[in-house]
Design a protein around this motif. Structure first.
Motif, PDB file in Angstrom:
ATOM      1  N   VAL A 236     -42.621 -71.870 -96.757  1.00  0.00           N
ATOM      2  CA  VAL A 236     -43.740 -72.761 -97.075  1.00  0.00           C
ATOM      3  C   VAL A 236     -44.646 -72.872 -95.850  1.00  0.00           C
ATOM      4  O   VAL A 236     -44.344 -73.618 -94.907  1.00  0.00           O
ATOM      5  N   PRO A 237     -45.760 -72.140 -95.805  1.00  0.00           N
ATOM      6  CA  PRO A 237     -46.618 -72.163 -94.618  1.00  0.00           C
ATOM      7  C   PRO A 237     -47.041 -73.582 -94.231  1.00  0.00           C
ATOM      8  O   PRO A 237     -47.451 -74.380 -95.089  1.00  0.00           O
ATOM      9  N   LEU A 238     -46.925 -73.889 -92.941  1.00  0.00           N
ATOM     10  CA  LEU A 238     -47.361 -75.170 -92.397  1.00  0.00           C
ATOM     11  C   LEU A 238     -48.711 -75.007 -91.701  1.00  0.00           C
ATOM     12  O   LEU A 238     -49.621 -75.790 -91.912  1.00  0.00           O
ATOM     13  N   GLN A 239     -48.831 -74.045 -90.830  1.00  0.00           N
ATOM     14  CA  GLN A 239     -50.002 -73.700 -90.012  1.00  0.00           C
ATOM     15  C   GLN A 239     -50.247 -74.697 -88.886  1.00  0.00           C
ATOM     16  O   GLN A 239     -50.503 -74.304 -87.764  1.00  0.00           O
ATOM     17  N   SER A 240     -50.174 -75.987 -89.167  1.00  0.00           N
ATOM     18  CA  SER A 240     -50.276 -76.991 -88.102  1.00  0.00           C
ATOM     19  C   SER A 240     -49.649 -78.284 -88.584  1.00  0.00           C
ATOM     20  O   SER A 240     -49.668 -78.584 -89.778  1.00  0.00           O
ATOM     21  N   GLY A 241     -49.114 -79.043 -87.633  1.00  0.00           N
ATOM     22  CA  GLY A 241     -48.554 -80.350 -87.963  1.00  0.00           C
ATOM     23  C   GLY A 241     -49.467 -81.490 -87.561  1.00  0.00           C
ATOM     24  O   GLY A 241     -49.025 -82.634 -87.425  1.00  0.00           O
ATOM     25  N   ASP A 242     -50.750 -81.179 -87.395  1.00  0.00           N
ATOM     26  CA  ASP A 242     -51.727 -82.198 -87.014  1.00  0.00           C
ATOM     27  C   ASP A 242     -52.804 -82.280 -88.083  1.00  0.00           C
ATOM     28  O   ASP A 242     -53.412 -81.251 -88.437  1.00  0.00           O
ATOM     29  N   ASP A 243     -53.062 -83.471 -88.605  1.00  0.00           N
ATOM     30  CA  ASP A 243     -54.022 -83.619 -89.696  1.00  0.00           C
ATOM     31  C   ASP A 243     -55.431 -83.200 -89.299  1.00  0.00           C
ATOM     32  O   ASP A 243     -56.168 -82.619 -90.109  1.00  0.00           O
ATOM     33  N   GLY A 244     -55.826 -83.483 -88.068  1.00  0.00           N
ATOM     34  CA  GLY A 244     -57.163 -83.083 -87.629  1.00  0.00           C
ATOM     35  C   GLY A 244     -57.318 -81.574 -87.604  1.00  0.00           C
ATOM     36  O   GLY A 244     -58.345 -81.037 -88.025  1.00  0.00           O
ATOM     37  N   ALA A 272     -41.372 -71.162 -92.338  1.00  0.00           N
ATOM     38  CA  ALA A 272     -42.816 -71.413 -92.400  1.00  0.00           C
ATOM     39  C   ALA A 272     -43.590 -70.516 -91.441  1.00  0.00           C
ATOM     40  O   ALA A 272     -43.029 -69.921 -90.519  1.00  0.00           O
ATOM     41  N   ASP A 273     -44.914 -70.453 -91.681  1.00  0.00           N
ATOM     42  CA  ASP A 273     -45.869 -69.863 -90.743  1.00  0.00           C
ATOM     43  C   ASP A 273     -46.529 -70.994 -89.963  1.00  0.00           C
ATOM     44  O   ASP A 273     -46.826 -72.061 -90.527  1.00  0.00           O
ATOM     45  N   VAL A 274     -46.798 -70.748 -88.675  1.00  0.00           N
ATOM     46  CA  VAL A 274     -47.528 -71.715 -87.848  1.00  0.00           C
ATOM     47  C   VAL A 274     -48.523 -70.959 -86.975  1.00  0.00           C
ATOM     48  O   VAL A 274     -48.188 -69.921 -86.399  1.00  0.00           O
ATOM     49  N   ALA A 296     -39.490 -81.665 -90.881  1.00  0.00           N
ATOM     50  CA  ALA A 296     -39.443 -80.883 -92.115  1.00  0.00           C
ATOM     51  C   ALA A 296     -38.180 -80.031 -92.213  1.00  0.00           C
ATOM     52  O   ALA A 296     -37.955 -79.378 -93.227  1.00  0.00           O
ATOM     53  N   ARG A 297     -37.376 -80.006 -91.143  1.00  0.00           N
ATOM     54  CA  ARG A 297     -36.131 -79.224 -91.099  1.00  0.00           C
ATOM     55  C   ARG A 297     -36.422 -77.720 -91.232  1.00  0.00           C
ATOM     56  O   ARG A 297     -35.640 -76.989 -91.833  1.00  0.00           O
ATOM     57  N   LEU A 298     -37.521 -77.290 -90.655  1.00  0.00           N
ATOM     58  CA  LEU A 298     -37.858 -75.871 -90.704  1.00  0.00           C
ATOM     59  C   LEU A 298     -36.966 -75.095 -89.732  1.00  0.00           C
ATOM     60  O   LEU A 298     -36.685 -75.565 -88.631  1.00  0.00           O
ATOM     61  N   THR A 299     -36.541 -73.919 -90.151  1.00  0.00           N
ATOM     62  CA  THR A 299     -35.695 -73.095 -89.284  1.00  0.00           C
ATOM     63  C   THR A 299     -36.522 -71.949 -88.715  1.00  0.00           C
ATOM     64  O   THR A 299     -37.168 -72.080 -87.691  1.00  0.00           O
ATOM     65  N   LYS A 300     -36.534 -70.820 -89.383  1.00  0.00           N
ATOM     66  CA  LYS A 300     -37.247 -69.647 -88.870  1.00  0.00           C
ATOM     67  C   LYS A 300     -38.758 -69.837 -89.013  1.00  0.00           C
ATOM     68  O   LYS A 300     -39.259 -70.103 -90.114  1.00  0.00           O
ATOM     69  N   LEU A 301     -39.476 -69.683 -87.903  1.00  0.00           N
ATOM     70  CA  LEU A 301     -40.931 -69.790 -87.911  1.00  0.00           C
ATOM     71  C   LEU A 301     -41.564 -68.454 -87.589  1.00  0.00           C
ATOM     72  O   LEU A 301     -41.116 -67.743 -86.680  1.00  0.00           O
ATOM     73  N   HIS A 302     -42.608 -68.101 -88.332  1.00  0.00           N
ATOM     74  CA  HIS A 302     -43.467 -66.978 -87.973  1.00  0.00           C
ATOM     75  C   HIS A 302     -44.645 -67.582 -87.208  1.00  0.00           C
ATOM     76  O   HIS A 302     -45.490 -68.269 -87.791  1.00  0.00           O
ATOM     77  N   SER A 336     -37.649 -72.944 -82.877  1.00  0.00           N
ATOM     78  CA  SER A 336     -37.197 -72.259 -84.082  1.00  0.00           C
ATOM     79  C   SER A 336     -35.826 -71.625 -83.858  1.00  0.00           C
ATOM     80  O   SER A 336     -34.945 -71.699 -84.733  1.00  0.00           O
ATOM     81  N   ARG A 337     -35.629 -71.005 -82.702  1.00  0.00           N
ATOM     82  CA  ARG A 337     -34.328 -70.375 -82.401  1.00  0.00           C
ATOM     83  C   ARG A 337     -33.207 -71.394 -82.438  1.00  0.00           C
ATOM     84  O   ARG A 337     -32.134 -71.166 -83.034  1.00  0.00           O
ATOM     85  N   VAL A 338     -33.435 -72.541 -81.827  1.00  0.00           N
ATOM     86  CA  VAL A 338     -32.413 -73.600 -81.797  1.00  0.00           C
ATOM     87  C   VAL A 338     -32.140 -74.116 -83.202  1.00  0.00           C
ATOM     88  O   VAL A 338     -30.989 -74.333 -83.596  1.00  0.00           O
ATOM     89  N   ALA A 339     -33.189 -74.307 -83.997  1.00  0.00           N
ATOM     90  CA  ALA A 339     -33.020 -74.799 -85.373  1.00  0.00           C
ATOM     91  C   ALA A 339     -32.228 -73.804 -86.216  1.00  0.00           C
ATOM     92  O   ALA A 339     -31.389 -74.192 -87.039  1.00  0.00           O
TER      93      ALA A 339
END
Length: 395
Positions: A236-244, A272-274, A296-302, A336-339
């Protein structure tokens, strides 16, 4: 008869597009061979680096092949993106669904002799949709792939049955914006397609390649939960965790929406993608992204350092220094590695079923990597004995 080989750059959809060209050439009597007369390079342009690699791949192929066809996203970027390539390189500026016929016509048809070419990979990717009509301010994909369009549900389900009959025990439904799939004439949404695809005789596992958070609604979640073959993993792509930053990106959700919708999937492995270093991202905004990834409990991130793309609204904006992008990328990848390690450790002593997709390696139901023994293509039942940086070690 021509001999050919196919290579691709970029995402799973790019791989599928390359496979469509391969299947068309095989169907018309040509032979696949690594040192063939013809090379097909299905290109990518989602970042500056991806475009540069596509150019390099075409130039390398031109030195060893009589003719090279460049298909895919970079071919449709326009401008000077692919100027200056050798004379034996043909840039095929066609939509993904039209490119196979264009390449085949130029190579020359011999007659249909192999209509059901098997995919090379262990799991079969089935494209159900292409294009995107939601133009995020940084994204070039709508410009090079066009607006969203869907295959018919009947065509998708027939392909799934054919792939399973060919021996693919895992099917991955893929597309550029998967949640936009619709077959209005037949009354299909993505949720209905998931339910019916999941009932395919002989299918062991069904996955979604990626899904936007706005499409993770109650109907889809119910279909995912109630279909026994559906894997417990979502990207589930996130892209950013900041609303602005999300507003500046032109994304159509808030952090609160993202977190709330994922609460329905507490037993799924979520990836997710970030993007880091977007023009409006400062250190405070990046800290918000680190926090949201944890919540969000995301594990592997691109993780993708922001790269301005021609034709987009932010094409002329790139104020974040490259070294800051690199530093943020390192921090996010380490988180991401730690998660991932924490998630894998939670499986110790538990059983899983792993699809072996290369010698000694495979993926479990929730797409966690395993180190296992078994024949490539085999589904093996395993128990987690230990965790390494490369994945879960089977007992």
């Amino acid at each position: 008869m021509a001999t050919f080989d196919v290579r691709f750059l970029g995402c799973k959809v790019s791989h599928l597009d390359a496979q469509d060209v391969r299947a068309r050439l095989l169907a018309e009597g040509h032979k696949e061979r690594a040192d063939g007369d013809v090379a097909i390079v299905n290109s990518c342009c989602v970042t500056h680096e991806a475009l540069s690699k596509s150019r390099q791949a075409a130039a390398r192929a031109a030195r060893t092949h009589r003719r090279v066809y460049v298909t895919g996203c970079a071919a449709n970027l326009g401008g000077a993106a692919l100027d200056g390539l050798p004379d034996n390189v043909v840039v095929v500026r066609r939509r993904s669904e039209d490119a196979p016929a264009a390449v085949a016509a130029d190579v020359g048809a011999l007659g249909c002799v192999n209509e059901a070419a098997r995919l090379e990979r262990v799991r079969a990717f089935v494209k159900i949709q292409d294009g995107c009509s939601f133009s995020c301010n940084f994204c070039v994909i709508p410009l090079v792939r066009g607006g969203t369009r869907s295959r018919t549900a009947d065509a998708v389900l027939r392909e799934i049955r054919r792939r399973v009959e060919q021996g693919h025990s895992e099917i991955v439904l893929t597309g550029i914006n998967l949640g936009c799939f619709r077959d209005r004439d037949a009354g299909y949404t993505l949720a209905r397609l998931v339910r019916e695809a999941g009932e395919t005789p002989g299918l062991a596992r069904l996955r979604l390649s990626s899904i936007e958070i706005n499409h993770v609604d109650r109907e889809l979640v119910a279909a995912l939960r109630e279909s026994p073959t559906v894997a417990r993993h979502l990207h589930v792509p996130l892209q950013s965790g900041d609303d602005g930053v999300l507003r500046a990106m032109g994304r159509r959700y808030t952090v609160a929406t993202y977190l709330r919708r994922l609460e329905q999937l507490t037993d799924f492995n979520l990836t997710a993608d970030v993007i880091v270093g977007f023009p409006t991202e400062d250190e405070r905004a990046f800290a918000h992204t680190l926090r949201v990834v944890r919540e969000a409990r995301l594990t592997k991130l691109h993780v993708f350092p922001y790269s301005p793309r021609p034709g987009t609204k932010t094409a002329g904006e790139d104020p974040v220094p490259a070294d800051e992008k690199r530093e943020r990328s390192v921090r996010l990848r380490e988180q991401s590695r730690v998660a991932c390690l924490e998630h894998w450790r939670s499986k110790l002593g538990r059983d899983d079923v792993v699809l072996v997709d290369r010698p000694g390696r495979g993926y479990g139901d929730d797409y966690s990597p395993w180190l296992v023994c078994g024949e490539v293509g085999e589904l093996v039942r395993v128990r987690a004995a230990a965790v390494t940086d490369d994945g879960i070690l089977a007992a």
